[in-house]
Design a protein around this motif. Structure first.
Motif, short mmCIF file in Angstrom:
data_model
loop_
_atom_site.label_atom_id
_atom_site.label_comp_id
_atom_site.label_asym_id
_atom_site.label_seq_id
_atom_site.Cartn_x
_atom_site.Cartn_y
_atom_site.Cartn_z
N HIS A 4 -9.75 30.19 -14.52
CA HIS A 4 -10.95 29.61 -13.94
C HIS A 4 -10.80 29.57 -12.43
CE1 HIS A 4 -12.62 28.21 -17.78
NE2 HIS A 4 -11.36 28.03 -18.11
N SER A 5 -11.66 30.25 -11.72
CA SER A 5 -11.70 30.19 -10.27
C SER A 5 -13.15 29.94 -9.90
CB SER A 5 -11.20 31.50 -9.65
OG SER A 5 -9.88 31.76 -10.04
N SER A 6 -13.55 28.68 -9.98
CA SER A 6 -14.95 28.31 -9.84
C SER A 6 -15.55 28.93 -8.60
CB SER A 6 -15.05 26.78 -9.77
OG SER A 6 -16.39 26.39 -9.67
N PRO A 7 -16.76 29.54 -8.69
CA PRO A 7 -17.58 29.57 -9.88
C PRO A 7 -17.30 30.75 -10.81
CG PRO A 7 -18.80 30.49 -8.07
CD PRO A 7 -17.48 30.08 -7.50
N ALA A 8 -16.28 31.56 -10.49
CA ALA A 8 -16.00 32.73 -11.31
C ALA A 8 -15.06 32.37 -12.46
CB ALA A 8 -15.34 33.81 -10.43
N GLN A 9 -15.22 33.06 -13.59
CA GLN A 9 -14.33 32.87 -14.73
C GLN A 9 -14.10 34.24 -15.33
OE1 GLN A 9 -15.21 29.71 -17.54
NE2 GLN A 9 -14.71 31.06 -19.24
N ILE A 10 -12.84 34.50 -15.69
CA ILE A 10 -12.53 35.82 -16.21
C ILE A 10 -11.51 35.67 -17.33
CG2 ILE A 10 -10.70 36.24 -14.50
CD1 ILE A 10 -11.57 39.20 -14.55
N THR A 11 -11.65 36.48 -18.37
CA THR A 11 -10.73 36.47 -19.50
C THR A 11 -9.81 37.68 -19.41
OG1 THR A 11 -12.33 35.33 -20.89
CG2 THR A 11 -10.55 36.50 -22.00
N LEU A 12 -8.50 37.44 -19.55
CA LEU A 12 -7.50 38.49 -19.48
C LEU A 12 -6.99 38.76 -20.88
CD1 LEU A 12 -5.55 37.12 -16.38
CD2 LEU A 12 -7.49 38.69 -16.41
N ARG A 13 -7.01 40.01 -21.29
CA ARG A 13 -6.73 40.33 -22.70
C ARG A 13 -5.52 41.22 -22.91
NH1 ARG A 13 -12.37 40.53 -22.17
NH2 ARG A 13 -13.48 39.05 -23.55
N SER A 14 -4.91 41.75 -21.87
CA SER A 14 -3.84 42.73 -22.07
C SER A 14 -2.71 42.49 -21.08
CB SER A 14 -4.39 44.15 -21.87
OG SER A 14 -4.72 44.35 -20.50
N PRO A 15 -1.52 43.04 -21.38
CA PRO A 15 -0.43 42.95 -20.41
C PRO A 15 -0.80 43.52 -19.04
CG PRO A 15 0.41 43.65 -22.53
CD PRO A 15 -1.09 43.66 -22.65
N ALA A 16 -1.59 44.59 -19.02
CA ALA A 16 -2.00 45.18 -17.74
C ALA A 16 -2.80 44.19 -16.91
CB ALA A 16 -2.82 46.45 -17.99
N GLU A 17 -3.72 43.49 -17.55
CA GLU A 17 -4.55 42.53 -16.82
C GLU A 17 -3.73 41.32 -16.37
OE1 GLU A 17 -7.68 41.87 -19.62
OE2 GLU A 17 -8.88 43.54 -18.88
N LEU A 18 -2.75 40.91 -17.19
CA LEU A 18 -1.88 39.81 -16.77
C LEU A 18 -1.04 40.21 -15.57
CD1 LEU A 18 -0.66 38.51 -20.24
CD2 LEU A 18 -2.13 37.29 -18.62
N ALA A 19 -0.48 41.42 -15.60
CA ALA A 19 0.33 41.88 -14.47
C ALA A 19 -0.51 41.94 -13.20
CB ALA A 19 0.93 43.25 -14.79
N ASP A 20 -1.74 42.40 -13.33
CA ASP A 20 -2.63 42.47 -12.17
C ASP A 20 -2.99 41.09 -11.64
OD1 ASP A 20 -4.66 43.87 -10.40
OD2 ASP A 20 -5.98 42.57 -11.57
N ALA A 21 -3.05 40.09 -12.54
CA ALA A 21 -3.49 38.76 -12.14
C ALA A 21 -2.43 37.98 -11.39
CB ALA A 21 -3.91 37.97 -13.39
N LEU A 22 -1.15 38.34 -11.54
CA LEU A 22 -0.08 37.51 -11.00
C LEU A 22 -0.23 37.18 -9.52
CD1 LEU A 22 2.55 35.99 -11.39
CD2 LEU A 22 3.78 38.15 -11.05
N PRO A 23 -0.48 38.15 -8.62
CA PRO A 23 -0.60 37.78 -7.21
C PRO A 23 -1.75 36.80 -6.94
CG PRO A 23 -0.37 40.16 -7.46
CD PRO A 23 -0.61 39.60 -8.82
N TYR A 24 -2.80 36.86 -7.73
CA TYR A 24 -3.93 35.95 -7.54
C TYR A 24 -3.60 34.56 -8.07
CZ TYR A 24 -6.11 40.43 -6.72
OH TYR A 24 -6.40 41.69 -6.24
N LEU A 25 -2.77 34.49 -9.10
CA LEU A 25 -2.35 33.19 -9.61
C LEU A 25 -1.43 32.48 -8.61
CD1 LEU A 25 -1.50 34.07 -13.32
CD2 LEU A 25 -3.48 32.79 -12.48
N MET A 26 -0.59 33.25 -7.91
CA MET A 26 0.39 32.66 -7.01
C MET A 26 -0.09 32.61 -5.56
SD MET A 26 2.70 31.88 -9.14
CE MET A 26 3.97 31.36 -8.00
N GLY A 27 -1.00 33.50 -5.21
CA GLY A 27 -1.45 33.59 -3.81
C GLY A 27 -0.62 34.54 -2.98
N PHE A 28 0.37 35.20 -3.59
CA PHE A 28 1.22 36.17 -2.91
C PHE A 28 1.89 37.03 -3.97
CE2 PHE A 28 3.57 32.22 -3.48
CZ PHE A 28 4.73 32.63 -4.12
N HIS A 29 2.55 38.10 -3.54
CA HIS A 29 3.30 38.96 -4.45
C HIS A 29 4.72 38.40 -4.56
CE1 HIS A 29 0.26 42.17 -4.68
NE2 HIS A 29 0.00 41.85 -3.43
#
Length: 389
Positions: A4-29
């Motif tokens: 959840h990143s209000s107002p946006a919401q996105i569902t991640l369904r695969s290892p590829a999408e999780l790997a891509d999401a990591l920098p956005y979850l942490m704010g850095f690589h």
């Protein structure tokens, strides 16, 4: 799994999408890092997260895995939300000495297993464990070679995924790599004569100020002088605005360093070793002064060279606090971790580090500091001699 990143919401369904999401979850690589992310509820909403550097000594992996699992799951429980699962990321590039990314994945597999076992002992499953190395990712859990082939799969090009689009829409920034962020806080490098001059200034400031700080009669005067000088440096930095672009950070940091002399930096660094003075400096946490304050605390941390490296804990903690107060959790996490590396017993850094990792709100501390400042100003009006700023 849903982020959840209000107002946006996105569902991640695969290892590829999780790997891509990591920098956005942490704010850095997060290079050279273990990252654990808690999942909450039936839909697997992202919750708390922890990051730690990958220990070089494999003998430490079991203890580290147990500590991380306890911190993540215990912290979530204290907030009243026991995780329903955990995602683990192991991020480390090949060493450049002939090691291939797949060899990195194989080398870190026992660490992934220890993390899965540590979480499992607390009855929380690791639903996915990924290794990210040199632009590729592997899953330690997925047996499907069509989505997770043995040679790994390439990461999504930056800025092209649904997660990137959602993050941009939500105003979430990725501030480069962890290594780049840490470099902005590390002691300055340069010609030996330049470093010797800064260390000499710190030596002289310590000889002049430490006896006064330790003496009750002169301690308040040192604090007032320190804060007055810090205020002048803040004004100087505010008069030299920055672009704010991450790709210009190193160049702009170097320009900031040129604005403050060795003697000025040393005087403020030594003055901030007094807890009361440091706490008053923490009041530059919001409004127009906050951005310049973060620049100043970073600058002062960089000037803690040689035998004075532990003195960086105070400005690093102030940098972490100012960033957290401004909503920049990524910078706060990196600065507070650096403060604890400088002095692992530094209590203010430990408290703030735990608070950021547990997802607490900085407003109660801001309110306390505002009250502290208002009380001092009220005293100044009643007794201008004893209560003045």
């Amino acid at each position: 799994m849903t982020t959840h990143s209000s107002p946006a919401q996105i569902t991640l369904r695969s290892p590829a999408e999780l790997a891509d999401a990591l920098p956005y979850l942490m704010g850095f690589h997060p290079d050279d890092s273990i990252v654990l992310v808690a999942l909450q509820g039936e839909r697997g909403r992202f919750g708390g997260r922890l990051r730690l550097g990958i220990p070089r000594d494999r003998a430490e992996w079991s203890d580290v895995a147990a500590q991380l699992a306890e911190c993540l799951i215990g912290g979530s429980e204290r907030r009243g939300a026991r995780p329903t699962g955990v995602i683990a990321f192991l991020c480390q590039d090949a060493d450049g000495a002939g090691e291939e990314p797949r060899q990195v994945m194989d080398r870190l597999r026992p660490l992934a297993q220890r993390l899965r076992m540590a979480c499992g002992r607390l009855d929380v499953p690791v639903v996915e464990a990924l290794c990210i190395s040199s632009g590729r990712y592997w899953s330690y859990c997925c047996p499907d070679v069509t989505c997770c082939p043995p040679e790994g799969a390439p990461l999504t090009p930056p800025g092209t995924s649904p997660m990137a689009a959602a993050a941009t829409y939500a105003g979430i920034q990725v501030r480069g790599s962890l290594r780049e962020m840490e470099a902005r806080l590390a002691p300055v490098s340069g010609p030996p004569a330049r470093l010797a001059a800064q260390e000499k200034a710190l030596d002289e400031a310590a000889a002049a100020l430490v006896p006064r700080i330790l003496g009750a009669a002169d301690r308040d005067a040192v604090g007032e002088d320190t804060l007055a000088l810090a205020g002048r440096l803040l004004a100087r930095l505010r008069a030299a605005p920055r672009t704010g672009a991450d790709d210009a950070a190193a160049e702009e940091d170097a320009r900031d360093d040129e604005l403050v002399s060795d003697e000025e930096a040393a005087t403020v660094v030594l003055g901030l070793q007094d807890r009361g003075t440091r706490d008053r400096a923490a009041e530059w946490m919001e409004g127009p002064a906050a951005a310049a304050a973060l620049r100043l605390w970073r600058l002062l941390a960089r000037r803690c060279v040689g035998a004075f490296d532990e003195h960086a804990a105070a400005p690093l903690t102030l940098a972490g606090w100012t960033a957290w107060s401004a909503g920049d959790e990524a910078t706060a996490r990196v600065a507070l971790a650096a403060a604890l590396r400088a002095d692992e017993e530094y209590a203010f850094a430990r408290l703030l580090h735990d608070a950021v990792n547990e997802g607490l709100d900085p407003e109660p501390l801001r309110a306390s500091l505002r009250k502290q400042r208002a009380g001092r100003r009220h005293q100044a009006r009643r007794d201008p001699v004893r209560g003045g700023e």
